[in-house]
Write an enzyme that holds these catalytic residues in place. Structure first.
Site, mmCIF file in Angstrom:
data_model
loop_
_atom_site.group_PDB
_atom_site.id
_atom_site.type_symbol
_atom_site.label_atom_id
_atom_site.label_comp_id
_atom_site.label_asym_id
_atom_site.label_seq_id
_atom_site.Cartn_x
_atom_site.Cartn_y
_atom_site.Cartn_z
ATOM 1 N N CYS A 1 0.822 -1.216 0.000
ATOM 2 C CA CYS A 1 0.000 0.000 0.000
ATOM 3 C C CYS A 1 0.854 1.263 0.000
ATOM 4 O O CYS A 1 1.378 1.665 1.032
ATOM 5 C CB CYS A 1 -0.927 -0.032 1.217
ATOM 6 S SG CYS A 1 -1.944 1.441 1.370
ATOM 7 N N CYS B 1 -0.488 4.078 2.167
ATOM 8 C CA CYS B 1 -0.196 3.936 3.606
ATOM 9 C C CYS B 1 1.274 4.223 3.898
ATOM 10 O O CYS B 1 1.598 4.896 4.870
ATOM 11 C CB CYS B 1 -0.463 2.509 4.090
ATOM 12 S SG CYS B 1 -1.913 1.721 3.431
ATOM 13 N N ASP B 2 2.156 3.676 3.093
ATOM 14 C CA ASP B 2 3.572 3.622 3.476
ATOM 15 C C ASP B 2 4.510 4.473 2.624
ATOM 16 O O ASP B 2 5.692 4.597 2.963
ATOM 17 C CB ASP B 2 4.060 2.149 3.423
ATOM 18 C CG ASP B 2 3.273 1.276 4.394
ATOM 19 O OD1 ASP B 2 2.828 1.797 5.421
ATOM 20 O OD2 ASP B 2 3.107 0.078 4.113
#
Ligand code: NAP
Length: 308
Positions: free
Chosen positions: A133, A136-137
Site C-alpha cells: 500500500c 499507507c507507506d
C-alpha cells in the site's frame, strides 16, 4: 443453533464501524472477527491519513480502539472465520468453525486481501521495506529508490503516487503487455522518475534488517540481475474475500460484491455489504468505515421493517 438479530462478518474498519453503529442502535450485533482480526490495517505500521489523529496512529492500535468502542455499546465478538453461509432461506444460517448461528440480517465486511508474490523472502521483509500500500507507506520512502511490481492500474497508480516522495521508482512487470488502462500507463511512462523493467520477476529480496536489493529473474531467458532499492511495493491485485458467497450473491468478474443502487443492500434483502469486499476503487480505512456506518443504518431500517 443460536439466533442473532444481526451478524457482522469481518473486523476491519468497515465491520467494526458497522458494529459501533449497530450496537448504539441496541441491536447487540455479533461480530465474527475472521482469522486476521482488525483486517488489513493490522498489517501496516503508522497510519497518517486517518482523520482525528494529527500525530498519526499505529494501524493495530487504531483497530483495537475501534473494537473497544464497539464493545462499550454491547457488540459481541467471536474469533473465527465464516466458513459457510446459507442465504437462500430465512433466518440466514452462518457457519463458524463447528458452530452454527442463525440471523435476521447479515453484514458482509470480509474485506479483500492483497495478492502476494508468494516468495519466501517477501514474508521476512513485510513491514520492513515490503508493502502492498503506497498510500499507507509511501511517505516513509522519501528520497529513496523503490520498486513496484505489477502491470495493472494498481501498479501504475502506486508508481505515480510514489513519485511524490521517492527519487526513483522501478516498475517491474513480468511481460510486455499491460493490463493497465492506456491513460494510467502513459502517465507512468511519461514520468521521468519512473523506469520500467519488463519481462522480469522478483525472485528474491535481500537486506540486513530491511530491504536493500532485489534479485530479478528474466522471464525470457531466466538470467538474473540485482537491483538496489530500499522498498518494494507489491501491486499485483487484490482478492475480495467472497469465495463462500459464489452462486449466492451477485458479484462482478473479480468477485467483488454488488449492491443495489444507493444502498449497501445486496440482491438479498437483509444482506448488506461494507468496505473493500465491494469497493475496489477507494479501498481506504476511512471509506470502509463510512460504508460500515451505512450498512449498519440500512440493517437497522431493515430490522425495523421486520418489527424488531
Ligand atoms: P489487475 O488488473 O488484475 O493487474 C494485476 C497485475 O499484476 C497484472 O499486470 C499481472 O500480470 C500482475 N501479476 C499478477 N500476479 C502476479 C505475480 N504473481 N507476479 C507478478 N505479477 C503478477 O489488478 P489491479 O491492477 O489491482 O486492478 C484491479 C482492478 O481495479 C482493475 O479493474 C483496475 O482497472 C481497477 N483499478 C482502477 C484504478 C483506477 O481507476 N484508479 C486503480 C487501481 C485499480 P499479468 O498481466 O501478466 O497477468
Amino acid at each position: 443453533m443460536k439466533h442473532e438479530k444481526l451478524i457482522i462478518m469481518g473486523s476491519g474498519p468497515a465491520g467494526l464501524t458497522a458494529a459501533i453503529y449497530a450496537a448504539r442502535a441496541n441491536l447487540k450485533p455479533l461480530v465474527i472477527e475472521g482469522f486476521e482480526p482488525g483486517g488489513q490495517l493490522t498489517l501496516t505500521s503508522e497510519v497518517e491519513n486517518f482523520p482525528g489523529f494529527p500525530e498519526g496512529v499505529m494501524g493495530p492500535e487504531l483497530m483495537e480502539n475501534f473494537k473497544k468502542q464497539a464493545e462499550r455499546f454491547g457488540a459481541r465478538f467471536v474469533l473465527g472465520n465464516v466458513e459457510g453461509a446459507q442465504l437462500s432461506k430465512r433466518p440466514f444460517e452462518i457457519k463458524v468453525g463447528a458452530e452454527g448461528f442463525s440471523c435476521d440480517s447479515f453484514i458482509i465486511a470480509s474485506g479483500a486481501s492483497a495478492r502476494w508474490l508468494g516468495i519466501e523472502s517477501e514474508k521476512k521483509y513485510r513491514g520492513k521495506g515490503v508493502s502492498t500500500c503506497a498510500t499507507c507507506d509511501g511517505a516513509f520512502y522519501r528520497n529513496m529508490e523503490v520498486a513496484v511490481v505489477g502491470g495493472g492500474d494498481s501498479a501504475m497508480e502506486e508508481a505515480n503516487f510514489l513519485t511524490r516522495f521517492c527519487s526513483k521508482i522501478y516498475v517491474i512487470h513480468r511481460r510486455e503487455e499491460f493490463r493497465a488502462s492506456k491513460i494510467m500507463l502513459e502517465r507512468a511512462q511519461k514520468n521521468p522518475k519512473i523506469e520500467f523493467i519488463m519481462n522480469a520477476a522478483v525472485k528474491e529480496i535481500q537486506g540486513a534488517q530491511t530491504v536493500e536489493k532485489l534479485i530479478l529473474e528474466s522471464t525470457r531467458d531466466h538470467s538474473t540481475r540485482e537491483l538496489a532499492v530500499q522498498g518494494l511495493f507489491v501491486a499485483i491485485g487484490h482478492v475480495p474475500n467472497t469465495t463462500i458467497f459464489k452462486d449466492q450473491l451477485p458479484m462482478n468478474e473479480q468477485g467483488y460484491l454488488l449492491t443495489r443502487p444507493n444502498t449497501t443492500e445486496t440482491e438479498i434483502s437483509g444482506v448488506f455489504s461494507a468496505g473493500d469486499v465491494h469497493d475496489f476503487r477507494y479501498r481506504q480505512a476511512i471509506t470502509a468505515a463510512g460504508s460500515g456506518c451505512r450498512a449498519a443504518m440500512d440493517a437497522e431500517k431493515y430490522l425495523e421493517s421486520l418489527g424488531h
